[in-house]
Design a protein around this motif. Structure first.
Motif, PDB file in Angstrom:
ATOM      1  N   PRO A   1       8.746   0.446  -9.598  1.00 32.95           N
ATOM      2  CA  PRO A   1       9.012  -0.732 -10.442  1.00 32.95           C
ATOM      3  C   PRO A   1       8.892  -2.079  -9.723  1.00 32.95           C
ATOM      4  N   TYR A   2       8.829  -2.053  -8.379  1.00 29.66           N
ATOM      5  CA  TYR A   2       8.763  -3.311  -7.619  1.00 29.66           C
ATOM      6  C   TYR A   2       7.357  -3.618  -7.132  1.00 29.66           C
ATOM      7  N   CYS A   3       6.410  -2.700  -7.356  1.00 30.44           N
ATOM      8  CA  CYS A   3       5.141  -2.760  -6.632  1.00 30.44           C
ATOM      9  C   CYS A   3       4.037  -3.463  -7.420  1.00 30.44           C
ATOM     10  N   ASP A   4       3.417  -4.464  -6.793  1.00 37.46           N
ATOM     11  CA  ASP A   4       2.298  -5.148  -7.468  1.00 37.46           C
ATOM     12  C   ASP A   4       0.960  -4.871  -6.763  1.00 37.46           C
ATOM     13  N   PHE A   5       0.950  -3.838  -5.923  1.00 32.83           N
ATOM     14  CA  PHE A   5      -0.331  -3.474  -5.300  1.00 32.83           C
ATOM     15  C   PHE A   5      -1.255  -2.886  -6.365  1.00 32.83           C
ATOM     16  N   ASN A   6      -2.533  -2.835  -6.043  1.00 28.03           N
ATOM     17  CA  ASN A   6      -3.496  -2.288  -7.002  1.00 28.03           C
ATOM     18  C   ASN A   6      -3.386  -0.763  -6.990  1.00 28.03           C
TER      19      ASN A   6
ATOM     20  N   GLY B   1      -5.330   2.372   2.873  1.00 23.91           N
ATOM     21  CA  GLY B   1      -4.146   1.819   2.227  1.00 23.91           C
ATOM     22  C   GLY B   1      -4.174   2.076   0.737  1.00 23.91           C
ATOM     23  N   GLY B   2      -3.048   1.768   0.094  1.00 22.88           N
ATOM     24  CA  GLY B   2      -3.043   2.078  -1.335  1.00 22.88           C
ATOM     25  C   GLY B   2      -2.082   1.220  -2.109  1.00 22.88           C
ATOM     26  N   GLY B   3      -1.685   1.831  -3.169  1.00 26.35           N
ATOM     27  CA  GLY B   3      -1.842   3.228  -3.572  1.00 26.35           C
ATOM     28  C   GLY B   3      -1.296   4.212  -2.535  1.00 26.35           C
ATOM     29  N   THR B   4      -1.674   5.426  -2.739  1.00 27.56           N
ATOM     30  CA  THR B   4      -1.178   6.513  -1.913  1.00 27.56           C
ATOM     31  C   THR B   4      -2.351   7.316  -1.363  1.00 27.56           C
ATOM     32  N   PRO B   5      -2.874   6.920  -0.211  1.00 32.14           N
ATOM     33  CA  PRO B   5      -4.007   7.653   0.357  1.00 32.14           C
ATOM     34  C   PRO B   5      -3.687   9.121   0.640  1.00 32.14           C
TER      35      PRO B   5
ATOM     36  N   LEU C   1      -3.421   5.967   8.232  1.00 34.30           N
ATOM     37  CA  LEU C   1      -3.387   6.392   6.826  1.00 34.30           C
ATOM     38  C   LEU C   1      -1.975   6.180   6.287  1.00 34.30           C
ATOM     39  N   GLU C   2      -1.870   5.522   5.130  1.00 32.22           N
ATOM     40  CA  GLU C   2      -0.557   5.333   4.495  1.00 32.22           C
ATOM     41  C   GLU C   2      -0.188   6.605   3.744  1.00 32.22           C
ATOM     42  N   ALA C   3       1.055   7.040   3.933  1.00 29.25           N
ATOM     43  CA  ALA C   3       1.468   8.289   3.307  1.00 29.25           C
ATOM     44  C   ALA C   3       2.805   8.110   2.605  1.00 29.25           C
TER      45      ALA C   3
ATOM     46  N   ILE D   1       4.307   5.713   7.079  1.00 25.91           N
ATOM     47  CA  ILE D   1       5.049   6.468   6.060  1.00 25.91           C
ATOM     48  C   ILE D   1       5.951   5.529   5.246  1.00 25.91           C
ATOM     49  N   GLY D   2       5.789   5.562   3.922  1.00 22.50           N
ATOM     50  CA  GLY D   2       6.558   4.683   3.028  1.00 22.50           C
ATOM     51  C   GLY D   2       7.929   5.281   2.746  1.00 22.50           C
ATOM     52  N   VAL D   3       8.922   4.891   3.544  1.00 25.75           N
ATOM     53  CA  VAL D   3      10.272   5.441   3.387  1.00 25.75           C
ATOM     54  C   VAL D   3      11.077   4.557   2.426  1.00 25.75           C
ATOM     55  N   GLN D   4      11.053   3.261   2.625  1.00 27.13           N
ATOM     56  CA  GLN D   4      11.761   2.226   1.837  1.00 27.13           C
ATOM     57  C   GLN D   4      13.260   2.218   2.078  1.00 27.13           C
ATOM     58  N   SER D   5      13.915   3.384   1.964  1.00 23.09           N
ATOM     59  CA  SER D   5      15.349   3.480   2.236  1.00 23.09           C
ATOM     60  C   SER D   5      15.672   4.966   2.428  1.00 23.09           C
TER      61      SER D   5
ATOM     62  N   LEU E   1       7.090   3.447  10.117  1.00 26.08           N
ATOM     63  CA  LEU E   1       7.903   3.659   8.912  1.00 26.08           C
ATOM     64  C   LEU E   1       8.023   2.333   8.177  1.00 26.08           C
ATOM     65  N   ASP E   2       7.752   2.341   6.866  1.00 28.34           N
ATOM     66  CA  ASP E   2       7.995   1.162   6.019  1.00 28.34           C
ATOM     67  C   ASP E   2       9.402   1.246   5.458  1.00 28.34           C
ATOM     68  N   LEU E   3      10.184   0.196   5.668  1.00 30.68           N
ATOM     69  CA  LEU E   3      11.516   0.113   5.059  1.00 30.68           C
ATOM     70  C   LEU E   3      11.603  -1.219   4.331  1.00 30.68           C
TER      71      LEU E   3
ATOM     72  N   TRP F   1       9.674  -3.830   8.336  1.00 26.34           N
ATOM     73  CA  TRP F   1      10.936  -4.047   7.614  1.00 26.34           C
ATOM     74  C   TRP F   1      10.735  -5.234   6.670  1.00 26.34           C
ATOM     75  N   TYR F   2      10.404  -4.904   5.405  1.00 26.32           N
ATOM     76  CA  TYR F   2      10.054  -5.930   4.428  1.00 26.32           C
ATOM     77  C   TYR F   2      11.255  -6.341   3.598  1.00 26.32           C
ATOM     78  N   GLN F   3      11.336  -7.625   3.291  1.00 25.80           N
ATOM     79  CA  GLN F   3      12.331  -8.067   2.300  1.00 25.80           C
ATOM     80  C   GLN F   3      11.740  -7.811   0.914  1.00 25.80           C
ATOM     81  N   LEU F   4      12.512  -7.163   0.047  1.00 23.97           N
ATOM     82  CA  LEU F   4      12.024  -6.907  -1.312  1.00 23.97           C
ATOM     83  C   LEU F   4      11.714  -8.234  -1.999  1.00 23.97           C
TER      84      LEU F   4
HETATM   85  C1  LIG Z   1       0.960  -0.472  -0.409  1.00 26.26           C
HETATM   86  S1  LIG Z   1       2.518   0.158  -0.061  1.00 26.26           S
HETATM   87  C2  LIG Z   1       1.929   1.740   0.462  1.00 26.26           C
HETATM   88  C3  LIG Z   1       2.897   2.788   0.876  1.00 26.26           C
HETATM   89  C4  LIG Z   1       2.962   4.040   0.027  1.00 26.26           C
HETATM   90  N1  LIG Z   1       2.225   3.916  -1.169  1.00 26.26           N
HETATM   91  C5  LIG Z   1       4.397   4.264  -0.342  1.00 26.26           C
HETATM   92  O1  LIG Z   1       4.928   3.447  -1.081  1.00 26.26           O
HETATM   93  O2  LIG Z   1       4.965   5.263   0.094  1.00 26.26           O
HETATM   94  C6  LIG Z   1       2.977  -0.629   1.457  1.00 26.26           C
HETATM   95  C7  LIG Z   1       4.401  -1.048   1.593  1.00 26.26           C
HETATM   96  O3  LIG Z   1       4.618  -2.309   1.007  1.00 26.26           O
HETATM   97  C8  LIG Z   1       6.012  -2.471   0.785  1.00 26.26           C
HETATM   98  N2  LIG Z   1       6.195  -3.115  -0.528  1.00 26.26           N
HETATM   99  C9  LIG Z   1       5.593  -2.792  -1.688  1.00 26.26           C
HETATM  100  N3  LIG Z   1       6.023  -3.628  -2.672  1.00 26.26           N
HETATM  101  C10 LIG Z   1       6.927  -4.488  -2.122  1.00 26.26           C
HETATM  102  C11 LIG Z   1       7.719  -5.576  -2.611  1.00 26.26           C
HETATM  103  N4  LIG Z   1       7.696  -5.948  -3.899  1.00 26.26           N
HETATM  104  N5  LIG Z   1       8.512  -6.231  -1.726  1.00 26.26           N
HETATM  105  C12 LIG Z   1       8.537  -5.873  -0.419  1.00 26.26           C
HETATM  106  N6  LIG Z   1       7.823  -4.864   0.090  1.00 26.26           N
HETATM  107  C13 LIG Z   1       7.015  -4.172  -0.741  1.00 26.26           C
HETATM  108  C14 LIG Z   1       6.628  -1.087   0.825  1.00 26.26           C
HETATM  109  O4  LIG Z   1       7.457  -0.984   1.977  1.00 26.26           O
HETATM  110  C15 LIG Z   1       5.421  -0.178   0.944  1.00 26.26           C
HETATM  111  O5  LIG Z   1       5.682   0.966   1.717  1.00 26.26           O
END
Ligand SMILES: C[S@@+](CC[C@H](N)C(=O)[O-])C[C@H]1O[C@@H](n2cnc3c(N)ncnc32)[C@H](O)[C@@H]1O
Ligand code: SF4
Length: 404
Positions: A27-32, A78-82, A111-113, A136-140, A175-177, A206-209
């Motif tokens: 719900p937070y993701c604006d990637f393609n 990158g992705g998406g989910t490669p 490779l993003e996983a 690896i997309g962990v987030q939390s 690790l993505d958090l 370590w990204y700020q949402l």
């Molecule tokens: C393109 S995503 C790919 C990772 C993989 N698809 C996954 O989510 O497991 C790359 C990273 O961007 C971060 N991300 C995506 N949307 C975000 C947002 N709205 N604010 C901050 N970080 C964000 C997340 O940490 C995510 O793992």
């Protein structure tokens, strides 16, 4: 009189490969990224892998004039989910990149996983076909947070993914958090970092949402921590990471020395990259034309797959039409700084002249004022923000937007 440009030099070349599908849209993701259709006969997702790989080949062939004799120093899936793609499909893409462009010695291949999409055999397969870094997309690790974020995995599954990756032979893992999550306390944010550090990845992002337009969170915003709490969280989080040997080298990137992401360093140092796949962006320097060009591929997977599928050879602009633009001379300093200032140590002085073809004096209109405000380091050895100015990057860039 129009401004003249010095000699433009070719920077290192990377390749970005976009895989635009996910199991479910977060719900937070604006990637393609687009939800993949599930094949209900089993747990597999019906992805047009073979067609996509064939189109990626056409896409790369169409961009070969932009290679200009260079070899790839990094590749990023990158992705998406490669990790929805099979190791065989990833292997085919790597084979074609090696055949068509060539690999520099010691190439980094990331490779993003998503922890919800793999098993041991897949990891072993990715390693076998040449992937040497995983993100690896962990987030939390917190189950309530993972649920609120619409993730398809638990915290233990995320930790398990890292262990599986190690068993498969990966010795370079990110690790993505995220932090600043809905209702998150400082203690929870730090707990996520502690759990991440206990797994000893080489790199932590370590990204700020951020609440992005065109996302479910934008339509129904969750209650996120206020700016004071975020600042406090970030201060303690950075201290924790530093005490564990993770140095902040970019706005959101932390690693041990020498373990920085080479692919991302190339972006931030104004390097070149070819972008292939739906919605992929590229940036290429053309010294003969004295131009820096940006390209963007057609965004939706269906449109991307349907373009001239009967033709074997496409020109660079056909897959992107009409999205290939020369960066205007006056916009180059801002574009350069938007990348370079994200690095804690900035970039060397000569990078500016070499990769923009502009004299350093081009920065000297704004620099003295910014230096007097202690926002940037003196323009003697490096182009960098000061430790204080690093918190005000938008404000620094604003000066170059207002008076290019
Ligand atoms: C393109 S995503 C790919 C990772 C993989 N698809 C996954 O989510 O497991 C790359 C990273 O961007 C971060 N991300 C995506 N949307 C975000 C947002 N709205 N604010 C901050 N970080 C964000 C997340 O940490 C995510 O793992
Ligand atoms: S899995 Fe990753 S890319 Fe896909 S929607 Fe979620 S954050 Fe975005």
């Amino acid at each position: 009189m129009p401004e003249s440009r010095g000699t433009l030099q070719l920077p290192p070349l990377s390749l970005y490969v976009h895989i635009p599908w996910c199991v479910r849209k977060c719900p937070y993701c604006d990637f393609n990224s687009h939800q993949a259709a599930q094949d209900h006969t089993d747990t597999e997702y019906a992805l047009p892998q073979a067609d996509y790989v064939a189109q990626l080949r056409r896409d790369l062939v169409s961009q070969l004039p932009w290679v200009q004799g260079r070899k790839l120093q990094s590749i990023f899936f990158g992705g998406g989910t490669p990790s929805l793609f099979s190791p065989e499909a990833i292997g085919q893409i790597l084979e074609m990149a090696e055949e068509l462009v060539g690999f520099a010695k010691g190439i980094e291949i990331t490779l993003e996983a998503n922890p919800g999409t793999f098993e041991q055999a897949k990891f072993t397969g990715y390693r076998a076909v040449g992937v040497n870094r995983l993100s690896i997309g962990v987030q939390s690790f917190n189950s309530t947070q993972l649920y609120n974020l619409g993730r398809i995995h638990s915290g233990d599954e995320a930790a398990g993914a890292l262990e599986m990756a190690r068993r498969a032979g990966f010795d370079n893992i990110n690790l993505d958090l995220m932090h600043g999550l809905p209702e998150q306390t400082e203690a929870e944010a730090l707990e996520d970092l502690r759990r991440a550090v206990s797994l000893a990845p080489e790199h932590i992002s370590w990204y700020q949402l951020t609440i992005e337009p065109n996302t479910a969170f934008y339509s129904a915003p969750p209650c996120t921590p206020g700016s004071q709490l975020i600042a406090s969280m970030q201060g303690s989080g950075r201290e924790l990471l530093a005490s564990e040997g993770y140095f902040r080298y970019e706005v959101s990137a932390y690693s041990g020395r020498g373990l920085e992401s080479r692919h991302n360093l190339n972006y931030w140092s104004f390097g070149d990259y070819l972008g292939i796949g739906a919605g992929a962006h590229g940036k290429v320097t053309l010294p003969r034309e004295r131009q820096v060009v940006r390209s963007r591929r057609t965004r939706t997977p269906r449109d991307y797959l349907s373009i001239s599928s009967t033709k074997d050879e496409l020109l660079p602009w056909e897959l992107a039409a009409p999205h290939v633009d020369a960066v205007e001379l006056q916009d180059l300093p801002l574009e350069f700084l938007m990348n370079a200032l994200r690095l804690v140590d900035g970039v060397s002085l000569d990078t500016f002249a070499r990769y923009t073809g502009l004299p350093l004096e081009r920065l000297q209109r704004q620099w003295p004022t910014l230096e007097a405000m202690e926002l940037v380091q003196p323009l003697e050895q490096r182009i960098a923000a000061s430790a204080f100015g690093f918190n005000y990057l938008d404000e620094i860039l604003q000066c170059f937007l207002e008076q290019p």
